[in-house]
Write an enzyme that holds these catalytic residues in place. Structure first.
Site, PDB file in Angstrom:
ATOM      1  N   ASN A 153       0.872  -1.171   0.000  1.00 42.31           N
ATOM      2  CA  ASN A 153       0.000   0.000   0.000  1.00 42.31           C
ATOM      3  C   ASN A 153       0.911   1.224   0.000  1.00 42.31           C
ATOM      4  O   ASN A 153       1.462   1.602   1.027  1.00 42.31           O
ATOM      5  CB  ASN A 153      -0.887  -0.035   1.253  1.00 42.31           C
ATOM      6  CG  ASN A 153      -1.828   1.145   1.320  1.00 42.31           C
ATOM      7  OD1 ASN A 153      -1.776   2.047   0.485  1.00 42.31           O
ATOM      8  ND2 ASN A 153      -2.674   1.159   2.333  1.00 42.31           N
TER       9      ASN A 153
ATOM     10  N   ARG B 163      -2.520  -2.163  -3.514  1.00 38.48           N
ATOM     11  CA  ARG B 163      -3.735  -1.396  -3.281  1.00 38.48           C
ATOM     12  C   ARG B 163      -3.685  -0.139  -4.149  1.00 38.48           C
ATOM     13  O   ARG B 163      -2.723   0.630  -4.096  1.00 38.48           O
ATOM     14  CB  ARG B 163      -3.811  -0.980  -1.812  1.00 38.48           C
ATOM     15  CG  ARG B 163      -5.016  -0.129  -1.565  1.00 38.48           C
ATOM     16  CD  ARG B 163      -4.912   0.634  -0.294  1.00 38.48           C
ATOM     17  NE  ARG B 163      -6.094   1.477  -0.168  1.00 38.48           N
ATOM     18  CZ  ARG B 163      -6.126   2.594   0.535  1.00 38.48           C
ATOM     19  NH1 ARG B 163      -5.046   3.003   1.168  1.00 38.48           N
ATOM     20  NH2 ARG B 163      -7.217   3.294   0.602  1.00 38.48           N
TER      21      ARG B 163
ATOM     22  N   HIS C 161     -13.062   2.871   0.040  1.00 41.98           N
ATOM     23  CA  HIS C 161     -13.069   1.797   1.052  1.00 41.98           C
ATOM     24  C   HIS C 161     -13.715   0.522   0.498  1.00 41.98           C
ATOM     25  O   HIS C 161     -14.227  -0.311   1.258  1.00 41.98           O
ATOM     26  CB  HIS C 161     -13.889   2.195   2.306  1.00 41.98           C
ATOM     27  CG  HIS C 161     -13.286   3.274   3.145  1.00 41.98           C
ATOM     28  ND1 HIS C 161     -14.060   4.245   3.739  1.00 41.98           N
ATOM     29  CD2 HIS C 161     -12.016   3.536   3.502  1.00 41.98           C
ATOM     30  CE1 HIS C 161     -13.288   5.071   4.437  1.00 41.98           C
ATOM     31  NE2 HIS C 161     -12.044   4.661   4.294  1.00 41.98           N
TER      32      HIS C 161
ATOM     33  N   ARG D  48     -12.122  15.487   8.082  1.00 37.63           N
ATOM     34  CA  ARG D  48     -12.862  15.880   6.870  1.00 37.63           C
ATOM     35  C   ARG D  48     -14.295  16.285   7.223  1.00 37.63           C
ATOM     36  O   ARG D  48     -14.931  15.638   8.053  1.00 37.63           O
ATOM     37  CB  ARG D  48     -12.913  14.724   5.873  1.00 37.63           C
ATOM     38  CG  ARG D  48     -11.579  14.461   5.207  1.00 37.63           C
ATOM     39  CD  ARG D  48     -11.684  13.275   4.254  1.00 37.63           C
ATOM     40  NE  ARG D  48     -10.539  12.402   4.452  1.00 37.63           N
ATOM     41  CZ  ARG D  48     -10.512  11.115   4.142  1.00 37.63           C
ATOM     42  NH1 ARG D  48     -11.561  10.531   3.602  1.00 37.63           N
ATOM     43  NH2 ARG D  48      -9.428  10.408   4.358  1.00 37.63           N
TER      44      ARG D  48
ATOM     45  N   ARG E 299     -10.906   8.541  20.800  1.00 36.90           N
ATOM     46  CA  ARG E 299     -10.611   8.262  22.218  1.00 36.90           C
ATOM     47  C   ARG E 299     -10.449   9.573  22.977  1.00 36.90           C
ATOM     48  O   ARG E 299     -10.953   9.741  24.085  1.00 36.90           O
ATOM     49  CB  ARG E 299      -9.334   7.426  22.345  1.00 36.90           C
ATOM     50  CG  ARG E 299      -9.545   5.980  21.960  1.00 36.90           C
ATOM     51  CD  ARG E 299      -8.259   5.246  21.772  1.00 36.90           C
ATOM     52  NE  ARG E 299      -7.635   5.629  20.513  1.00 36.90           N
ATOM     53  CZ  ARG E 299      -6.752   4.884  19.856  1.00 36.90           C
ATOM     54  NH1 ARG E 299      -6.378   3.737  20.358  1.00 36.90           N
ATOM     55  NH2 ARG E 299      -6.245   5.290  18.717  1.00 36.90           N
TER      56      ARG E 299
ATOM     57  N   GLU F  32      -8.174  -5.263   5.295  1.00 35.00           N
ATOM     58  CA  GLU F  32      -7.996  -4.927   3.882  1.00 35.00           C
ATOM     59  C   GLU F  32      -6.819  -5.667   3.264  1.00 35.00           C
ATOM     60  O   GLU F  32      -6.866  -6.057   2.107  1.00 35.00           O
ATOM     61  CB  GLU F  32      -7.843  -3.406   3.737  1.00 35.00           C
ATOM     62  CG  GLU F  32      -9.171  -2.717   3.984  1.00 35.00           C
ATOM     63  CD  GLU F  32      -9.091  -1.204   4.070  1.00 35.00           C
ATOM     64  OE1 GLU F  32      -8.714  -0.702   5.145  1.00 35.00           O
ATOM     65  OE2 GLU F  32      -9.408  -0.527   3.091  1.00 35.00           O
TER      66      GLU F  32
HETATM   67  P1  ADP Z   1      -7.738   4.877   9.342  1.00 31.72           P
HETATM   68  O1  ADP Z   1      -8.887   5.408   8.541  1.00 31.72           O
HETATM   69  O2  ADP Z   1      -6.596   5.815   9.475  1.00 31.72           O
HETATM   70  O3  ADP Z   1      -7.348   3.447   9.005  1.00 31.72           O
HETATM   71  P2  ADP Z   1      -8.696   3.655  11.794  1.00 31.72           P
HETATM   72  O4  ADP Z   1      -9.630   2.691  11.162  1.00 31.72           O
HETATM   73  O5  ADP Z   1      -7.466   3.133  12.460  1.00 31.72           O
HETATM   74  O6  ADP Z   1      -8.325   4.834  10.828  1.00 31.72           O
HETATM   75  O7  ADP Z   1      -9.550   4.469  12.895  1.00 31.72           O
HETATM   76  C1  ADP Z   1      -9.002   5.441  13.709  1.00 31.72           C
HETATM   77  C2  ADP Z   1     -10.025   5.729  14.821  1.00 31.72           C
HETATM   78  O8  ADP Z   1     -10.311   4.510  15.507  1.00 31.72           O
HETATM   79  C3  ADP Z   1      -9.558   6.721  15.870  1.00 31.72           C
HETATM   80  O9  ADP Z   1     -10.503   7.764  16.020  1.00 31.72           O
HETATM   81  C4  ADP Z   1      -9.491   5.914  17.148  1.00 31.72           C
HETATM   82  O10 ADP Z   1     -10.025   6.630  18.229  1.00 31.72           O
HETATM   83  C5  ADP Z   1     -10.342   4.714  16.894  1.00 31.72           C
HETATM   84  N1  ADP Z   1      -9.740   3.561  17.581  1.00 31.72           N
HETATM   85  C6  ADP Z   1      -8.750   2.779  17.116  1.00 31.72           C
HETATM   86  N2  ADP Z   1      -8.420   1.840  18.040  1.00 31.72           N
HETATM   87  C7  ADP Z   1      -9.213   2.046  19.111  1.00 31.72           C
HETATM   88  C8  ADP Z   1      -9.375   1.411  20.380  1.00 31.72           C
HETATM   89  N3  ADP Z   1      -8.619   0.358  20.734  1.00 31.72           N
HETATM   90  N4  ADP Z   1     -10.313   1.908  21.217  1.00 31.72           N
HETATM   91  C9  ADP Z   1     -11.089   2.950  20.853  1.00 31.72           C
HETATM   92  N5  ADP Z   1     -10.988   3.588  19.676  1.00 31.72           N
HETATM   93  C10 ADP Z   1     -10.072   3.151  18.818  1.00 31.72           C
END
Ligand code: ADP
Length: 396
Positions: free
Chosen positions: A7, A90, A179, A240, A284, A383
């Protein structure tokens, strides 16, 4: 066979080496700051993590360092490159040319190049990744897996905008959606879970991460999705804006005395829950701030959930019903509060949340009560595994 999943971004390269027989990840890692200085983080399964700051002036060097790490005596996982049977790349944008993954050849590369102006930040970087891998592994078959391909089944009524039709014909202006690999992977699994693999079905997949999108999947095919011509549309995201009144772009350019380009950057990078809360794009942090009484953080969470619930509702209308809904990606898999906030809007579907099941994070689980008419699941996305499977299917 081992499949090398790549990727490639403009200054980064994420990779996994996956044993396609066991579907085990035997190494994964990340090259960062390509073209600046260079940092490799390599995680071989069962061995110590290896880090290097050897210079990465370009992507070919980055790929070459990754291949060295994979075959290294100490932190390698294979003896030589012949143990990589295929490479899966990807690719962000396949335009209308690619409705499926394809084996890469010169013709495919030209066709991907033709999609560059639809994704000017991503496709050129993806192509650089392909050419770097081809240069170093000329005999290894490679497959392109597109983020947009799964959504090519959307009907015209869903993908056209209310604009002069010539813009679609002349400039390919339409909704593409993104996605796709994740929506395809999760919807397939959801159909297995509700036992409707080869039956008529109506499901909705909520991919909620830093970038978020929701897709309506009818009989296994995407029929509508919340992202649009670009990934800026639809849900409110980490940074965004999601959908806004298009006239705001001109209004903001005038008020802020900036160019349209700068307005678009603001909509992409300084908006969303980060812009609303002034706290963070990470959910978080938002949850913690909201618990501490930060009203803007609370508003951001409420707006995120409200918009997601609206899209779910609109897709129930699009499909005239829904059998099941899945939550996936960082927030969908892990954020118990946000899932509950969205689910609170869904009682009209005959759905009731199983609070105990919803207290789990990161695992496949049904979070609707057994009596619920509409089943709701958490399904972790993967993915890279989806790319490895597609790659194997085409060259296996
Ligand atoms: P990306 O689109 O960059 O792949 P992710 O799918 O990793 O993003 O999502 C990021 C979001 O997921 C963040 O807002 C984060 O707070 C939430 N997140 C990731 N892991 C956890 C976790 N263990 N507990 C709570 N929220 C999480």
């Amino acid at each position: 066979m081992n499949v090398f999943v790549v990727n490639c971004g403009s200054s980064s390269l994420k990779y996994q080496l996956i044993n396609s027989d066991t579907e085990e990840v035997i190494a994964k890692g990340l090259c960062e700051r390509i073209g600046i200085d260079g940092k490799l983080t390599h995680n071989p399964k069962g061995l110590d993590k290896y880090e290097s700051s050897e210079a990465m002036p370009d992507h070919k060097t980055a790929v070459s360092l990754v291949l060295e790490a994979l075959t290294d005596k100490e932190h390698g996982v294979i003896n030589d490159l012949s143990e990589i049977g295929a490479v899966g790349h990807r690719i962000v944008h396949g335009g209308e040319k690619f409705a499926k993954s394809v084996v890469i050849n010169d013709e495919v590369i030209s066709a991907i190049e033709e999609c560059n102006d639809l994704a000017p930040l991503h496709n050129p970087a993806n192509l650089i990744g392909i050419s770097a891998c081809r240069a170093l592994m000329p005999e290894t078959p490679m497959v392109a897996v597109f983020d947009t391909a799964f959504h090519q089944t959307m009907p015209k009524k869903a993908f056209l905008y209310g604009l002069p039709y010539e813009y679609y014909e002349d400039y390919k202006v339409r909704k593409y959606g993104f996605h796709g690999t994740s929506h395809s992977f999760v919807s397939k699994r959801l159909l297995e879970l509700i036992d409707k693999v080869n039956e008529p079905s109506k499901v909705i997949v909520c991919h909620l991460g830093n970038g978020s999108s929701i897709t309506a999947v009818k009989d296994g095919k995407s029929v509508d999705t919340s992202m649009g011509f670009t990934p800026l549309d639809g849900l409110i995201m980490g940074t965004r804006s999601g959908s806004i009144d298009p006239a705001l772009t001109q209004f903001l350019a005038a008020k802020l005395q900036v160019s349209l380009d700068e307005v678009i950057t603001i909509l992409n990078k300084k908006s969303g829950v980060e812009g609303i809360s002034g706290v963070s794009s990470d959910f978080r942090d938002l949850e913690a701030a909201s618990k501490d009484g930060n009203e803007r953080a609370t508003a951001a969470l409420e707006m995120f959930a409200y918009r997601a619930a609206q899209y779910i509702g609109s897709y129930v209308a699009s499909m005239n019903g829904v059998d099941a809904i899945a939550f996936t990606a960082g927030i969908g898999e892990n954020n118990i509060t946000v899932r509950k906030m969205i689910c609170d809007y869904l009682s009209y579907l005959g759905f009731e949340l199983d609070e105990k099941a919803n207290a789990n994070r990161g695992e496949e689980i049904m979070i609707s009560t057994p009596d619920s008419r509409v089943k709701v699941y958490v399904i972790p996305t993967n993915e890279e595994l989806a790319i490895a499977r597609e790659t194997l299917e085409l060259i296996g």
